[in-house]
Scaffold this motif. Sequence first.
Motif, PDB file in Angstrom:
ATOM      1  N   ARG A 120       0.836  -1.204   0.000  1.00 52.04           N
ATOM      2  CA  ARG A 120       0.000   0.000   0.000  1.00 52.04           C
ATOM      3  C   ARG A 120       0.866   1.248   0.000  1.00 52.04           C
ATOM      4  O   ARG A 120       0.624   2.187  -0.758  1.00 52.04           O
ATOM      5  CB  ARG A 120      -0.924  -0.021   1.217  1.00 52.04           C
ATOM      6  CG  ARG A 120      -1.870   1.133   1.276  1.00 52.04           C
ATOM      7  CD  ARG A 120      -2.832   0.973   2.475  1.00 52.04           C
ATOM      8  NE  ARG A 120      -3.746   2.063   2.541  1.00 52.04           N
ATOM      9  CZ  ARG A 120      -3.504   3.219   3.149  1.00 52.04           C
ATOM     10  NH1 ARG A 120      -2.343   3.408   3.756  1.00 52.04           N
ATOM     11  NH2 ARG A 120      -4.391   4.182   3.154  1.00 52.04           N
ATOM     12  N   ARG A 132       2.455   1.730  -3.357  1.00 56.02           N
ATOM     13  CA  ARG A 132       1.484   2.236  -4.334  1.00 56.02           C
ATOM     14  C   ARG A 132       1.253   3.727  -4.151  1.00 56.02           C
ATOM     15  O   ARG A 132       1.140   4.473  -5.121  1.00 56.02           O
ATOM     16  CB  ARG A 132       0.159   1.489  -4.206  1.00 56.02           C
ATOM     17  CG  ARG A 132       0.196   0.104  -4.759  1.00 56.02           C
ATOM     18  CD  ARG A 132      -1.162  -0.560  -4.622  1.00 56.02           C
ATOM     19  NE  ARG A 132      -1.110  -1.916  -5.118  1.00 56.02           N
ATOM     20  CZ  ARG A 132      -1.774  -2.922  -4.586  1.00 56.02           C
ATOM     21  NH1 ARG A 132      -2.548  -2.739  -3.527  1.00 56.02           N
ATOM     22  NH2 ARG A 132      -1.682  -4.135  -5.102  1.00 56.02           N
ATOM     23  N   ASP A 151      -1.900   5.178 -15.134  1.00 59.51           N
ATOM     24  CA  ASP A 151      -1.432   4.226 -14.121  1.00 59.51           C
ATOM     25  C   ASP A 151      -1.596   4.798 -12.719  1.00 59.51           C
ATOM     26  O   ASP A 151      -1.894   4.063 -11.773  1.00 59.51           O
ATOM     27  CB  ASP A 151       0.029   3.851 -14.366  1.00 59.51           C
ATOM     28  CG  ASP A 151       0.195   2.948 -15.573  1.00 59.51           C
ATOM     29  OD1 ASP A 151      -0.813   2.343 -16.005  1.00 59.51           O
ATOM     30  OD2 ASP A 151       1.316   2.851 -16.100  1.00 59.51           O
ATOM     31  N   VAL A 154      -5.258   4.316 -11.760  1.00 60.91           N
ATOM     32  CA  VAL A 154      -5.527   2.926 -11.377  1.00 60.91           C
ATOM     33  C   VAL A 154      -4.929   2.640 -10.013  1.00 60.91           C
ATOM     34  O   VAL A 154      -5.569   1.996  -9.164  1.00 60.91           O
ATOM     35  CB  VAL A 154      -4.986   1.954 -12.451  1.00 60.91           C
ATOM     36  CG1 VAL A 154      -5.087   0.514 -11.971  1.00 60.91           C
ATOM     37  CG2 VAL A 154      -5.731   2.131 -13.756  1.00 60.91           C
ATOM     38  N   ALA A 155      -3.726   3.128  -9.753  1.00 59.91           N
ATOM     39  CA  ALA A 155      -3.083   2.901  -8.451  1.00 59.91           C
ATOM     40  C   ALA A 155      -3.891   3.542  -7.330  1.00 59.91           C
ATOM     41  O   ALA A 155      -4.097   2.930  -6.274  1.00 59.91           O
ATOM     42  CB  ALA A 155      -1.662   3.455  -8.464  1.00 59.91           C
ATOM     43  N   GLU A 207      -6.960   1.507  -6.739  1.00 55.68           N
ATOM     44  CA  GLU A 207      -6.616   0.284  -6.012  1.00 55.68           C
ATOM     45  C   GLU A 207      -6.426   0.567  -4.527  1.00 55.68           C
ATOM     46  O   GLU A 207      -6.822  -0.239  -3.678  1.00 55.68           O
ATOM     47  CB  GLU A 207      -5.364  -0.351  -6.604  1.00 55.68           C
ATOM     48  CG  GLU A 207      -5.601  -1.018  -7.940  1.00 55.68           C
ATOM     49  CD  GLU A 207      -4.325  -1.538  -8.587  1.00 55.68           C
ATOM     50  OE1 GLU A 207      -3.217  -1.240  -8.083  1.00 55.68           O
ATOM     51  OE2 GLU A 207      -4.456  -2.244  -9.604  1.00 55.68           O
ATOM     52  N   ASN A 221      -9.821   0.924  -3.185  1.00 59.48           N
ATOM     53  CA  ASN A 221     -10.422  -0.407  -3.155  1.00 59.48           C
ATOM     54  C   ASN A 221      -9.956  -1.173  -1.914  1.00 59.48           C
ATOM     55  O   ASN A 221     -10.762  -1.818  -1.237  1.00 59.48           O
ATOM     56  CB  ASN A 221     -10.071  -1.159  -4.430  1.00 59.48           C
ATOM     57  CG  ASN A 221     -10.898  -2.408  -4.624  1.00 59.48           C
ATOM     58  OD1 ASN A 221     -11.997  -2.523  -4.110  1.00 59.48           O
ATOM     59  ND2 ASN A 221     -10.360  -3.342  -5.370  1.00 59.48           N
ATOM     60  N   ASP A 222      -8.673  -1.092  -1.608  1.00 59.88           N
ATOM     61  CA  ASP A 222      -8.148  -1.748  -0.402  1.00 59.88           C
ATOM     62  C   ASP A 222      -8.744  -1.128   0.862  1.00 59.88           C
ATOM     63  O   ASP A 222      -9.020  -1.832   1.833  1.00 59.88           O
ATOM     64  CB  ASP A 222      -6.628  -1.648  -0.353  1.00 59.88           C
ATOM     65  CG  ASP A 222      -5.952  -2.525  -1.399  1.00 59.88           C
ATOM     66  OD1 ASP A 222      -6.612  -3.432  -1.949  1.00 59.88           O
ATOM     67  OD2 ASP A 222      -4.753  -2.291  -1.679  1.00 59.88           O
ATOM     68  N   ASP A 275     -12.145  -2.604   1.765  1.00 53.86           N
ATOM     69  CA  ASP A 275     -12.237  -4.015   2.138  1.00 53.86           C
ATOM     70  C   ASP A 275     -12.988  -4.257   3.447  1.00 53.86           C
ATOM     71  O   ASP A 275     -13.870  -5.113   3.503  1.00 53.86           O
ATOM     72  CB  ASP A 275     -10.849  -4.654   2.201  1.00 53.86           C
ATOM     73  CG  ASP A 275     -10.325  -5.035   0.834  1.00 53.86           C
ATOM     74  OD1 ASP A 275     -11.123  -5.108  -0.125  1.00 53.86           O
ATOM     75  OD2 ASP A 275      -9.104  -5.257   0.713  1.00 53.86           O
ATOM     76  N   ILE A 311     -12.500  -2.932 -10.293  1.00 57.01           N
ATOM     77  CA  ILE A 311     -11.912  -1.835 -11.065  1.00 57.01           C
ATOM     78  C   ILE A 311     -11.961  -2.193 -12.543  1.00 57.01           C
ATOM     79  O   ILE A 311     -11.488  -3.249 -12.944  1.00 57.01           O
ATOM     80  CB  ILE A 311     -10.454  -1.571 -10.629  1.00 57.01           C
ATOM     81  CG1 ILE A 311     -10.436  -1.111  -9.173  1.00 57.01           C
ATOM     82  CG2 ILE A 311      -9.806  -0.531 -11.528  1.00 57.01           C
ATOM     83  CD1 ILE A 311      -9.049  -0.907  -8.608  1.00 57.01           C
ATOM     84  N   GLN A 319     -10.595  -1.150 -16.154  1.00 62.16           N
ATOM     85  CA  GLN A 319      -9.419  -0.426 -16.623  1.00 62.16           C
ATOM     86  C   GLN A 319      -9.565  -0.037 -18.085  1.00 62.16           C
ATOM     87  O   GLN A 319      -8.690  -0.277 -18.894  1.00 62.16           O
ATOM     88  CB  GLN A 319      -8.164  -1.269 -16.407  1.00 62.16           C
ATOM     89  CG  GLN A 319      -7.913  -1.529 -14.954  1.00 62.16           C
ATOM     90  CD  GLN A 319      -6.581  -2.176 -14.698  1.00 62.16           C
ATOM     91  OE1 GLN A 319      -5.720  -2.218 -15.549  1.00 62.16           O
ATOM     92  NE2 GLN A 319      -6.427  -2.688 -13.501  1.00 62.16           N
ATOM     93  N   LEU A 336     -13.707   2.534 -10.279  1.00 68.32           N
ATOM     94  CA  LEU A 336     -13.908   1.561  -9.205  1.00 68.32           C
ATOM     95  C   LEU A 336     -15.411   1.456  -9.012  1.00 68.32           C
ATOM     96  O   LEU A 336     -16.058   2.358  -8.481  1.00 68.32           O
ATOM     97  CB  LEU A 336     -13.236   2.020  -7.904  1.00 68.32           C
ATOM     98  CG  LEU A 336     -13.577   1.208  -6.651  1.00 68.32           C
ATOM     99  CD1 LEU A 336     -13.196  -0.250  -6.813  1.00 68.32           C
ATOM    100  CD2 LEU A 336     -12.917   1.811  -5.434  1.00 68.32           C
TER     101      LEU A 336
END
Length: 184
Positions: free
Chosen positions: A21, A24, A39, A42-43, A46, A49-50, A53, A70, A72, A78
């Motif tokens: 994490r 990222r 990118d 997207v990172a 992500e 997204n984490d 959880d 996600i 792409q 997301l």
Amino acid sequence: MSEAPDSSTEPRPVRLREALRQARIEAADRTGVVVDLRDAEVARLEILNDALDPLFNEIPGQIDLFDRGISQGETPRLWIDIVAHVVMGRDKRQYRFVQDTRNGRIVLAESHEAGAIVKAVTDYVARRMVERERAFSPARAQAPIAAEKPRQGSRVWTFALGFVLGALSLFGVALYESLKPISF
């Protein structure tokens, strides 16, 4: 004799998930200003997204309203469910939580902080779950049926009364016409 290493001076092992994490975040910060903005988007998605959880782990398994993931494509998203998603803003650092409606897209929340978006998504998920509970509650499903039964009966009686009054009116008009003197 060798001494055992002091456990208080040993560095605490960093969990791989936390290290990923952090990597990222650092990569997203570096690439957010450089050429590869997609990118970075997207990172950042992500990372969000984490962060979501724990919320999605609390949702009971029988509730299938939400399908998080996600996409792409040209614009990374997301997805929270079929109508709501998070997309990055124009500056590629701002999260934008939006919902598609019949009347267009509405913005539910915007923030540079992932925590604010997590809160907005949590509120959205809670509202959707309450809507689902209300839609499937037995009391609500039986209320229209119970209210409809007297209406059907009253509709039949209204029809019968109208029929009888119409027949009597026709009979009265026919009787009146038959009793009129015929004039030449």
